[in-house]
Every structure is written in structure tokens, then in C-alpha cells.
Scaffold this motif. Structure first.
Motif, mmCIF file in Angstrom:
data_model
loop_
_atom_site.group_PDB
_atom_site.id
_atom_site.type_symbol
_atom_site.label_atom_id
_atom_site.label_comp_id
_atom_site.label_asym_id
_atom_site.label_seq_id
_atom_site.Cartn_x
_atom_site.Cartn_y
_atom_site.Cartn_z
ATOM 1 N N ALA A 18 0.825 -1.217 0.000
ATOM 2 C CA ALA A 18 0.000 0.000 0.000
ATOM 3 C C ALA A 18 0.855 1.262 0.000
ATOM 4 O O ALA A 18 0.607 2.186 -0.781
ATOM 5 C CB ALA A 18 -0.945 -0.007 1.202
ATOM 6 N N MET A 19 1.852 1.311 0.847
ATOM 7 C CA MET A 19 2.664 2.528 0.941
ATOM 8 C C MET A 19 3.482 2.748 -0.332
ATOM 9 O O MET A 19 3.654 3.887 -0.772
ATOM 10 C CB MET A 19 3.545 2.485 2.183
ATOM 11 C CG MET A 19 2.754 2.493 3.490
ATOM 12 S SD MET A 19 1.700 3.946 3.738
ATOM 13 C CE MET A 19 2.943 5.136 4.225
ATOM 14 N N SER A 20 3.955 1.683 -0.955
ATOM 15 C CA SER A 20 4.655 1.813 -2.240
ATOM 16 C C SER A 20 3.692 2.324 -3.313
ATOM 17 O O SER A 20 4.052 3.158 -4.145
ATOM 18 C CB SER A 20 5.259 0.468 -2.658
ATOM 19 O OG SER A 20 6.252 0.081 -1.750
ATOM 20 N N TYR A 21 2.470 1.829 -3.276
ATOM 21 C CA TYR A 21 1.431 2.266 -4.208
ATOM 22 C C TYR A 21 1.143 3.759 -4.047
ATOM 23 O O TYR A 21 1.069 4.496 -5.025
ATOM 24 C CB TYR A 21 0.171 1.429 -3.958
ATOM 25 C CG TYR A 21 -1.061 1.879 -4.696
ATOM 26 C CD1 TYR A 21 -1.226 1.619 -6.052
ATOM 27 C CD2 TYR A 21 -2.089 2.539 -4.028
ATOM 28 C CE1 TYR A 21 -2.371 2.008 -6.730
ATOM 29 C CE2 TYR A 21 -3.246 2.927 -4.686
ATOM 30 C CZ TYR A 21 -3.379 2.658 -6.043
ATOM 31 O OH TYR A 21 -4.511 3.055 -6.698
ATOM 32 N N TYR A 22 1.019 4.220 -2.812
ATOM 33 C CA TYR A 22 0.736 5.638 -2.581
ATOM 34 C C TYR A 22 1.884 6.520 -3.054
ATOM 35 O O TYR A 22 1.657 7.626 -3.545
ATOM 36 C CB TYR A 22 0.405 5.904 -1.115
ATOM 37 C CG TYR A 22 -0.865 5.206 -0.677
ATOM 38 C CD1 TYR A 22 -1.997 5.188 -1.483
ATOM 39 C CD2 TYR A 22 -0.918 4.535 0.535
ATOM 40 C CE1 TYR A 22 -3.147 4.529 -1.105
ATOM 41 C CE2 TYR A 22 -2.073 3.876 0.930
ATOM 42 C CZ TYR A 22 -3.184 3.875 0.099
ATOM 43 O OH TYR A 22 -4.325 3.219 0.488
ATOM 44 N N ALA A 23 3.112 6.046 -2.949
ATOM 45 C CA ALA A 23 4.252 6.806 -3.472
ATOM 46 C C ALA A 23 4.132 6.947 -4.990
ATOM 47 O O ALA A 23 4.442 8.009 -5.549
ATOM 48 C CB ALA A 23 5.569 6.142 -3.095
ATOM 49 N N ILE A 25 1.193 6.816 -6.722
ATOM 50 C CA ILE A 25 0.000 7.614 -7.009
ATOM 51 C C ILE A 25 0.242 9.104 -6.746
ATOM 52 O O ILE A 25 -0.080 9.950 -7.571
ATOM 53 C CB ILE A 25 -1.203 7.125 -6.158
ATOM 54 C CG1 ILE A 25 -1.683 5.752 -6.627
ATOM 55 C CG2 ILE A 25 -2.354 8.128 -6.155
ATOM 56 C CD1 ILE A 25 -2.427 5.744 -7.947
ATOM 57 N N PHE A 26 0.804 9.421 -5.580
ATOM 58 C CA PHE A 26 0.944 10.814 -5.165
ATOM 59 C C PHE A 26 2.313 11.414 -5.462
ATOM 60 O O PHE A 26 2.478 12.628 -5.430
ATOM 61 C CB PHE A 26 0.687 10.953 -3.656
ATOM 62 C CG PHE A 26 -0.706 10.567 -3.248
ATOM 63 C CD1 PHE A 26 -1.818 11.238 -3.740
ATOM 64 C CD2 PHE A 26 -0.915 9.523 -2.362
ATOM 65 C CE1 PHE A 26 -3.100 10.891 -3.366
ATOM 66 C CE2 PHE A 26 -2.199 9.164 -1.969
ATOM 67 C CZ PHE A 26 -3.293 9.849 -2.472
ATOM 68 N N GLY A 27 3.307 10.582 -5.680
ATOM 69 C CA GLY A 27 4.679 11.057 -5.770
ATOM 70 C C GLY A 27 5.282 11.068 -4.383
ATOM 71 O O GLY A 27 4.595 10.874 -3.377
ATOM 72 N N GLY A 28 6.560 11.248 -4.320
ATOM 73 C CA GLY A 28 7.238 11.238 -3.032
ATOM 74 C C GLY A 28 7.973 9.932 -2.815
ATOM 75 O O GLY A 28 8.119 9.110 -3.723
ATOM 76 N N THR A 29 8.405 9.740 -1.590
ATOM 77 C CA THR A 29 9.214 8.576 -1.235
ATOM 78 C C THR A 29 8.586 7.840 -0.064
ATOM 79 O O THR A 29 8.233 8.460 0.933
ATOM 80 C CB THR A 29 10.637 9.019 -0.826
ATOM 81 O OG1 THR A 29 11.190 9.787 -1.896
ATOM 82 C CG2 THR A 29 11.521 7.832 -0.544
ATOM 83 N N ALA A 30 8.488 6.529 -0.203
ATOM 84 C CA ALA A 30 7.991 5.700 0.890
ATOM 85 C C ALA A 30 9.180 5.033 1.573
ATOM 86 O O ALA A 30 9.972 4.356 0.919
ATOM 87 C CB ALA A 30 7.026 4.644 0.371
#
Length: 140
Positions: A18-23, A25-30
């Protein structure tokens, strides 16, 4: 005083995905730390080595989370919360909706002009997290 705010989600065993997916989708670093990465002495339970102890997304959206250590973790329930995303334009919000729906999310409430004048809608992502999207009336 300096305060930073992160929403925290206890995932039912899929926090790393999930956290890799959000990175994506939104950009940024997990940043993802699993229990096996840094064994901790004296914990009141023995966590699985591949379970996420803590994950943090740094970027336009700041989010933290980990894997629930409950024996039978509950699925995420969209009726108890949502995360509200504000956008500068309808086009930006529609692009985010497309990112979510093209990767397994579904529209919970169509994105449209709301009675209060903003554009508003809701998406449930493939992990069961509810995201509300809003464009203020003066920016639509």
C-alpha cells in the motif's frame, strides 16, 4: 512549537504494498521498515519478520502506517473516516481519479459540482481506503 501531522493507517498485512502504491500515485518517497530489518528486544509480542513495523510517505501527501498485529485484523472500513484531498483545478482532481480507477480503485461518489459550490467526489482505492477529492468553487 513545531508540529507535523501524518495520518496513520493500520493495514491488515499489506502495508508495504500500500505505501509503495501511494508513493506511485501521489509522488514522493515511501520509507518502509519491517520488523526483521531491525529486530527489537523486549517487545510484548513476536511479530513476523516481513510485517511492516513502520512506513512513512514523504511528499505532497504525508502518510504513515504499518501492519496490524491483531490476530485477525479487521479490513479497513470506509464508513468511519476519509482522507480529503484539495486540488487547484477540476482537471487535476480528474487526473487523480483516473490514477486511482486505472489501478483498481472504484468511484464511491461521482466527482461533480456539489450543492455547496465545490467540485467533490469520493474514490475507494484498491486497499479499501476512502479518498475524498475537492476543488473549491473559486478554483474550479
Amino acid at each position: 512549537m513545531s508540529i507535523q501531522f501524518y495520518s496513520y493507517i493500520s493495514f491488515p498485512g499489506n502495508a508495504a504494498e500500500a505505501m509503495s502504491y501511494y508513493a506511485e500515485i501521489f509522488g514522493g518517497t515511501a520509507e518502509i521498515m519491517k520488523y526483521g530489518d531491525n529486530p527489537m528486544e523486549g517487545m510484548p509480542f513476536t511479530p513476523p519478520a516481513d510485517a511492516v513495523a513502520h512506513a512513512q510517505l514523504e511528499g505532497p501527501v504525508r502518510l504513515a502506517g504499518g501492519d496490524s498485529m491483531a490476530e485477525n485484523p479487521d479490513p479497513l472500513d470506509i464508513h468511519n473516516y476519509s482522507f480529503l484531498l484539495y486540488f487547484d483545478s477540476v482537471e487535476e482532481a480528474q487526473e487523480m481519479i483516473e490514477k486511482f480507477t486505472s489501478t483498481g480503485g472504484k468511484v464511491e461518489m461521482p466527482f461533480d459540482l456539489a450543492p455547496w459550490g465545490d467540485h467533490y467526489g469520493q474514490i475507494v482505492d484498491k486497499f479499501g481506503v476512502l479518498w475524498a477529492l475537492n476543488v473549491p468553487a473559486q478554483q474550479g
